[in-house]
Design a protein around this motif. Sequence first.
Motif, PDB file in Angstrom:
ATOM      1  N   UNK B  24     -16.182 -56.219 -31.300  1.00  0.00           N
ATOM      2  CA  UNK B  24     -16.305 -57.018 -30.098  1.00  0.00           C
ATOM      3  C   UNK B  24     -15.540 -56.381 -28.936  1.00  0.00           C
ATOM      4  N   UNK B  26     -14.947 -53.246 -28.542  1.00  0.00           N
ATOM      5  CA  UNK B  26     -15.714 -52.080 -28.103  1.00  0.00           C
ATOM      6  C   UNK B  26     -16.871 -52.513 -27.212  1.00  0.00           C
ATOM      7  N   UNK B  27     -17.528 -53.588 -27.625  1.00  0.00           N
ATOM      8  CA  UNK B  27     -18.657 -54.121 -26.872  1.00  0.00           C
ATOM      9  C   UNK B  27     -18.225 -54.518 -25.454  1.00  0.00           C
ATOM     10  N   UNK B  28     -17.081 -55.178 -25.372  1.00  0.00           N
ATOM     11  CA  UNK B  28     -16.584 -55.596 -24.052  1.00  0.00           C
ATOM     12  C   UNK B  28     -16.237 -54.390 -23.198  1.00  0.00           C
ATOM     13  N   UNK B  30     -17.512 -51.508 -23.372  1.00  0.00           N
ATOM     14  CA  UNK B  30     -18.779 -50.903 -22.951  1.00  0.00           C
ATOM     15  C   UNK B  30     -19.310 -51.602 -21.696  1.00  0.00           C
ATOM     16  N   UNK B  31     -19.419 -52.920 -21.775  1.00  0.00           N
ATOM     17  CA  UNK B  31     -20.023 -53.667 -20.672  1.00  0.00           C
ATOM     18  C   UNK B  31     -19.169 -53.642 -19.405  1.00  0.00           C
ATOM     19  N   UNK B  32     -17.860 -53.602 -19.584  1.00  0.00           N
ATOM     20  CA  UNK B  32     -16.989 -53.621 -18.404  1.00  0.00           C
ATOM     21  C   UNK B  32     -16.961 -52.278 -17.686  1.00  0.00           C
ATOM     22  N   UNK B  33     -17.399 -51.230 -18.363  1.00  0.00           N
ATOM     23  CA  UNK B  33     -17.216 -49.913 -17.766  1.00  0.00           C
ATOM     24  C   UNK B  33     -18.471 -49.091 -17.566  1.00  0.00           C
ATOM     25  N   UNK B  34     -19.583 -49.527 -18.162  1.00  0.00           N
ATOM     26  CA  UNK B  34     -20.760 -48.662 -18.184  1.00  0.00           C
ATOM     27  C   UNK B  34     -21.185 -48.161 -16.804  1.00  0.00           C
ATOM     28  N   UNK B  35     -21.378 -49.087 -15.870  1.00  0.00           N
ATOM     29  CA  UNK B  35     -21.954 -48.673 -14.581  1.00  0.00           C
ATOM     30  C   UNK B  35     -21.044 -47.716 -13.804  1.00  0.00           C
ATOM     31  N   UNK B  36     -19.747 -47.908 -13.932  1.00  0.00           N
ATOM     32  CA  UNK B  36     -18.839 -47.000 -13.243  1.00  0.00           C
ATOM     33  C   UNK B  36     -18.904 -45.614 -13.889  1.00  0.00           C
ATOM     34  N   UNK B  59     -19.022 -43.435 -26.562  1.00  0.00           N
ATOM     35  CA  UNK B  59     -18.741 -44.697 -27.243  1.00  0.00           C
ATOM     36  C   UNK B  59     -18.881 -44.580 -28.762  1.00  0.00           C
ATOM     37  N   UNK B  76     -10.284 -47.705 -18.160  1.00  0.00           N
ATOM     38  CA  UNK B  76     -11.324 -47.041 -17.373  1.00  0.00           C
ATOM     39  C   UNK B  76     -10.929 -45.618 -17.009  1.00  0.00           C
TER      40      UNK B  76
END
Lengths: 347, 197
Positions: B24, B26-28, B30-36, B59, B76
């Motif tokens: 979980x 790792x999932x968070x 991923x989502x918090x940082x992907x676009x940057x 990842x 980040x």
Amino acid sequence: MDYKNFDIEDFITEQSFINYYLGTNLTDIEFWEEWVKRNPDKSELIIEAKSRLDDIFIKLPDNEYEEEYSRFQKSIGITNSAPTKINPVVRKMPGWWSLNKVAAVVAFLVVCSLLYFTRNVQDSGKNLAEAELSEPKIIEKFARRGQKNTIVLKDGSKIKLNSGSKIEFPENFGEKTREVFLEGEAFFDVEHDATRPFIVNSGGVRTKVLGTSFNIKNSKTHNKVEVALVTGKVEVFQQVSQEKITLAPHELLEVNSETNRVVKRNFEPGNELGWKDGIIQFKEAKLNEIEEVLESWYDIEIQFKQIPHNKGFTGEFDNESLETVLQGLSYAIGFKFKLEGNKVTIY
Amino acid sequence: MYSENLNETEDENLWNQLRNGSVKALDIIYQQNYQVLFSFGYKLIPDKEIVKDGIQELFANLWNKHAGLSQVKKIRAYLLKALFNALIKQKQLNGLQEILPDYDDYKYLAIFSTEHLLIEQEKNEERLRKLKEGIKQLSKREKEIIFLFYYEGYSYKQIEKQTGLKYQSIKNLMYRALQRLKGFIYILAFLILHLII
């Protein structure tokens, strides 16, 4: 904090707004989505703020992000299909409080639905009659000649109206569909809602989508409706022929409203959709097409004292003044022009 | 007055959960940082597929090696650096980059890279020239602050600490920098359109 007095610079230097723009923090996303809905007068400012952030970031489009995200989930062996929402794990909330809160909300909902249900049973006949009597209020929005207008609907969908176009929609969408009526040209960026398809009615053509972006152009002088799909999927119904056609991204459907003939072709979005970024594009354009575009774009009248010989003009003007455009055209096609107020004479 | 959702203790907590094997967490992350990460990667190598794969691999590695990860204060910043190293290596393998530049020397330059514009938009030389001029006018300080704030996700408080500048001067610097880039929106709007398509 009072965001109502926020200027564009304030938005783009506000961390929670950036998180919303990037989609990196659920709390911020929810907060700003709600805020945007409640402050429709700020929608243009918000759109501009987002495009300013596009100066700094290059985001992967949502649909591709979803693909990447499920690839990631598979690779680490998360099998549940529903994405785990970004969860602020660190938020420390005592267990009893959140439990209490949930219980309160549940109780409230139960009471409400009970009240609603009993009332409904009692006077369901009367309610039906009332619902039929109260006509939904229809809202009209225009982009006058020489202007473009961006509208954000209550469901979050964005519509950019090209010059000389009009759109109508009910103040509140129904429970089953979201229907709008278009005259002219508009670019739609539709918020996804699987339960309520978004339907655009234009020149006898119904275009149905769940959530996607596309352009519709209804030209009366050319007797045709064009639907150009950028992302997602749309279904187009031709009402006379009852024909139903599905479009994939990059496909454009041309419906001739006189002959009802339907043509599907691929298109170059850079060529067809420049108008929404202030770019006028011509592709082997005849004089009458150039005239129509310029008259509407700059709110002018063009008079021909002499018809220049034009085999078809190809070229683009990026956010240029009328004078620059006319000069460019006059060199390329070979004519002289006089510009007085909103009157242009070609000789 | 500003949200502190990327502060260090939060990051440290999340990272420790990952080290303990929490999917979980790792999932968070991923989502918090992907676009940057994507944004940064794409400015380094303007090839969507390479960047997507790079992030994917990053990842996967985090997950495979979670038990052996060291402590991290700013997730980040860590991820950006890791992605940078992976992508630069790739560039080197492809013969596009001879020497390995150092992340700390290169990072501010990277987000103002115009290489991606060159590739996407050959015919708009004039626009490209204008953008480059605007970027040239930014001082090193301005670039640094933009990177800290927008990319590494530092809060104003943290930037104050890092740079020794006061809140108001940071805001002023940022406004001015953004003002300089303002005229160039349309280039990027165009680019975004290309990306979507």
